[in-house]
Each structure stands twice: as C-alpha cells, then as structure tokens.
Design a protein around this motif. Sequence first.
Motif: not given
Lengths: 292, 256
Positions: A23-27, A42-45, A147-151
């Motif tokens: 999911l791309v979203g927020s807590d 969601v703010a980042a991607c 949580k996951i994050s993108a590069g």
Amino acid sequence: MQGGVYDLIAFANKVGAESAMFLVGSDGELPKYEGTVYLADVAACGEYNPDVHKQLLLEIIAKVKPDMVIFCHSSYGWDLAPRVANALKAGQVSEVVDFVDGLPVVPVCNSKLRRKVAVTTATTVLTLQAGAFSLADDPTGTPTVEKISAGGTGRIEFAGYEYAEKGGVDLTKAAVIVSAGRGIGKPENIAIVAGLAKALKGEYGASRPVVDAEWAEHNRQVGTTGQTVSPKLYVACGISGAIQHLAGMKKSEFIVAINTDKDAPIGEVADVLVVADLKQFIPVLTEKIEAM
Amino acid sequence: MNILVCIKQVPDMESKFNVNGEGSWYDSADLAWRMNEYDEYAVEQAVQLKEQAGGDLTVLCIGPERVKETMKKALAMGCDRGVHVADDDSFKKDPFSIASIIAEHAKVKSYDVIFTGMQSQDRGSAQVGVLAAETLGIPSVTTIVGFVFEGGKITVKRELEGGVKAVVKLPVPALVTCQLGLNTPRYPTLPNIMKAKKKEMLTVPVAELLKTSAVQETKTIYFPEKKGGGLILEGDIGELADKLIKILKDKTAVLA
Ligand SMILES: Cc1cc2nc3c(=O)[nH]c(=O)nc-3n(C[C@H](O)[C@H](O)[C@H](O)COP(=O)(O)OP(=O)(O)OC[C@H]3O[C@@H](n4cnc5c(N)ncnc54)[C@H](O)[C@@H]3O)c2cc1C
Ligand SMILES: Nc1ncnc2c1ncn2[C@@H]1O[C@H](COP(=O)(O)O)[C@@H](O)[C@H]1O
C-alpha cells in the motif's frame, strides 16, 4: 483510500489464500485487514512513478514469495502489473471477473464472450475488474504495518495533475437519464435523444465516444471516467454496454436499452431491450409520450 | 525521427460471434474485420508526430494474410511502410509472445517513439505495449489522452480515474499506449489510398521473430449465462413504443 482495496481482500478470501498487502498511503488511514501491510509513505512516493513502484513491489515479492500477485484493473493496476509480470517472468491475466476451478475468467470482445485462462508460470499476476469481487460482510481487522521506502527516481517525471472542469448539468440529480451512444451515428441525432429526455422530464447523457467526439459536454458522460448515476430510469440509446459504461449506470432502478444488436452486452443489465433503430424508434416513442 | 506504430486487426464488435471448433477462441469465419479502435488513435498520433518532426513511420501488424487490408488503411492514413509479421496462429498467442515479437523487431531498428493501443478490443489484455517496452528496456506510459513532442522530450497526459489526468514527461526512446479521446483519427482520402498501394509492405515469417514461448493458454471460451432475465422486445416500431410505454407505467413512476 482508493476504491478496490476490499475487492482485492475479497478475492484473496475467495481463493482461500494467505495474503499480504502493498500500500502506498499513510499510517493514519489504513484498511481494515488482518495481515501485513507493506506501507510506502504517500509523501515520498504517492505520485505514481512506474519505475519506483515496480522496484518497491519487486522487493516485497522477493521477501513474501507469493504464488499470485493481484491488482485492481485500474489506471494503476493495468500500468504496473505487466511491468511486474515481465520482471518475474510471470504470466498475467487481465480484468478477471470470476475464478472457476482454480482458473481466472476474463471477458472477450466487449464482454460478449468469456475465457478461462491457465497460466503456466510459477507465479501468476492478475488484475481484477472493478466490482467483480466484493466482501459479503463489512471488513474487519487491524493490519501489522511494515514500512518500506524507495530509492531512485525513475525515468518518468511527474509534472502535475489536471482536473475536469466542473459546472453545467448535474446528472447525478436527474430522476431520468436518456443517454446517447455511438449508435446515434452523427451529432445532429443528439437532438433525438435529448427530445426523449425532455418528454420524460429528464436529462440527456452520453457514452464516452460521443463526448470525445465533442457531440456532448464532458459533464454528461456516464461511466468510470465520467459520472456514476442511479436514476429511477436510465435509457441507453445506441450504447453497446462496455464495462466502463456499465460501471457508471448499472445501479439505476430501471434500465431500458435501445439497440439494433440483440446480443449487445447492455442486454446483461437492461430490464428491457428494445431491438430497433433508434433513429426510427425514438421519435415515435417521444411523440406518443408527449401525446399522453 | 524513427517511429513505429503497432496495430491489431479485430472483428467488428457488433458481429455475431461463434466459438471455434476447439473451443479456444471465437470462430474467424463470417466476421467483418477492422483496425482495433485504440490503434486508430495510435496511428493518428504517430502520423501527427511524423508530420511535425519528420522522419520515417513504420506500421507493424502480426496476423494472417487478411491483416494487410487493415495495414493498408494505416498506410493511407500516412504511415510510410508496413511490416507484416505473417502468423496464421496469432490469435492463439499470449500477450507476452506478441510483445516479444514486437520487441525482437524493434531492438535493431532504434525507434525513437513506439505507439500502441492501450488494449485490443477482442483480447483486451492491455499488456502488449508495456511488455514490449519493458523487454526493450525503454520507459513507457499507458492510457495517454494528450501527446506533445518538444525539445527532444515527450509530455503526455495520462488518464486516471474520475476525470483526473496526470501530466508526465519522459525522454525518448519511449513507448506510449493510446486511449480514446487522444485525437480524432483522419479518414484516408482517395489520393492517399491510391498512394498507399505503392508503399513498401514487407512480410516477415513469425518464426524469424518469435524467440520465446507462451506463459499462458486459453482453456475454454464460452458465452456468459444471461443472468439479467431482461425482456427483449422486437417487432413493429409503433407497437414497440406502446409496449414500452405500458412497461414504464407499470414498473416505474416516471410516466405517472
Ligand atoms: C480506461 C477506460 C475508461 C473508459 N471510460 C468510459 C466512460 O466513462 N464511459 C463510457 O461510456 N465509456 C468509457 N470507456 C469506453 C468504453 O470501453 C467503450 O468504448 C464505450 O463505452 C463505447 O461507447 P458506445 O457504447 O457508445 O459505442 P459502441 O461500443 O461503438 O456501441 C454502439 C452501439 O450502438 C448500436 N447501434 C448502432 N447503430 C444503431 C442504431 N441505428 N440504433 C440503435 N442502436 C445502434 C450498436 O449495436 C452498438 O451496440 C472507457 C474505456 C477505457 C479503456
Ligand atoms: N497481433 C498484433 N499485432 C500488432 N500489434 C498488436 C497485436 N496485438 C496487440 N497489439 C498491440 O498491443 C496493444 C494492446 O493489446 P492487448 O495487450 O492485446 O490488449 C494493441 O492495441 C496493439 O497496439
């Protein structure tokens, strides 16, 4: 929460699968779901970038090792799914409407036919037609969030959104809608359809090709990329009944279709299908109604 | 500018369909054939780009001999040359195989922009364009309703749900899949139809370009059960109108 999350959960339940969600979203705004949600901020991607989202998803897939990866058949799903399928060397089946004997079923030829498909790769990628699978009960559960994050930034640069202009007629308030489809043949024939709408004290609407051809304004378009309506009476004139049109009007209380093709898929949802040439039939009908 | 547009020939969707002997696809007999609707937008945009930027525009189609008729329309609309990938069994090929064939052709041609439709009207997988781009390793954007080429970059509008469009920019080489509303496809004029007859039409046997095998197969194809149970009215126009008015009076409140 964008529509479709619960369609995906309903599908997982139907096939009796163990599942995890990306999911791309927020807590602050999580689906009711009993399982792990891999959450990208969601703010980042939030702005869809295919390269970035593909990478995120592939990392999760490498960890979870699913047999099946499912998406909604939406602008997000039909764009991202083939990228993931290609990376995984997995077979993809699009716009699944049913799951029978362990195999996905999809529409063919504007829903006139159905096709049961067998994927021969270890992993299967599916996109689900909107509304084809839904939960019987209200969703419950609290997900475990990871949580996951993108590069990286990808090759496609997002430059902003454009919104359809508002104003003009509001179809969602009309009790009767008479819609014109490509079967009207030429722009002058809008008048025939509008005439019937007037006689029935309603508004006229249109299918997308009629709007794209600029024979009617965009706010009259019914369907997934137009308005979703549920009037007391919906009359579809020269409209074949493509899924994207049906999605916008199938909840109407009573549906009449006027079509020269007896097998047109609009027949699936119509209470009455009048097999006739609209150019001949509608003027006669309108005159009789006006004379009442 | 070197441009490719991929088109598919599909039956007219208003045709009366039958299931073929094997139960694996619709029967191809007695159907009227035409260009996949979404591919008409792709051809039109490709021709417009060529008119703007100059260069060479190839139209490619995989299918049996009869697809050449549809390719001729694309040539008459303004494509410069045709590549017919001859394949009597193209209807059995999955999106992955079709995309691989396109990519195999394209990888040695250094196309700057490749146009496809967003989906085919019969198979409707909405995969071929993206799969071809991924195989070629070039960026792609799906469902475009706006296209501008400027300063060596493409700016497209990508259609999302609810009347919202995303504006995105990407470098060439790139692939875009075209959606309804992108443009109004031109009608070929008579002189252009005549000119199209003299344009190059290269035929390549599919075996030369097919280097992969299928990842899925059709088990069965069938007509859906009619569940609506709706009433079908046929006959004399005047009587039909009377019948419909009676039904509307009985079943709805709109004529009360
Ligand atoms: C992502 C996406 C979003 C979309 N969003 C929408 C949307 O919001 N709304 C929408 O409508 N479509 C939408 N579409 C398009 C949709 O898939 C169909 O192409 C469209 O609905 C077809 O419109 P139509 O029924 O008017 O035309 P056609 O499918 O061409 O049908 C014309 C019908 O008219 C009948 N006909 C012909 N002549 C006559 C006559 N003289 N008298 C009576 N009947 C006649 C024919 O038998 C046929 O059934 C979308 C497509 C995509 C891919
Ligand atoms: N047989 C084919 N020959 C050439 N292009 C094709 C063929 N099949 C599909 N395509 C292209 O791929 C797009 C998407 O098709 P599909 O993935 O089948 O929905 C179509 O709009 C065409 O542009």
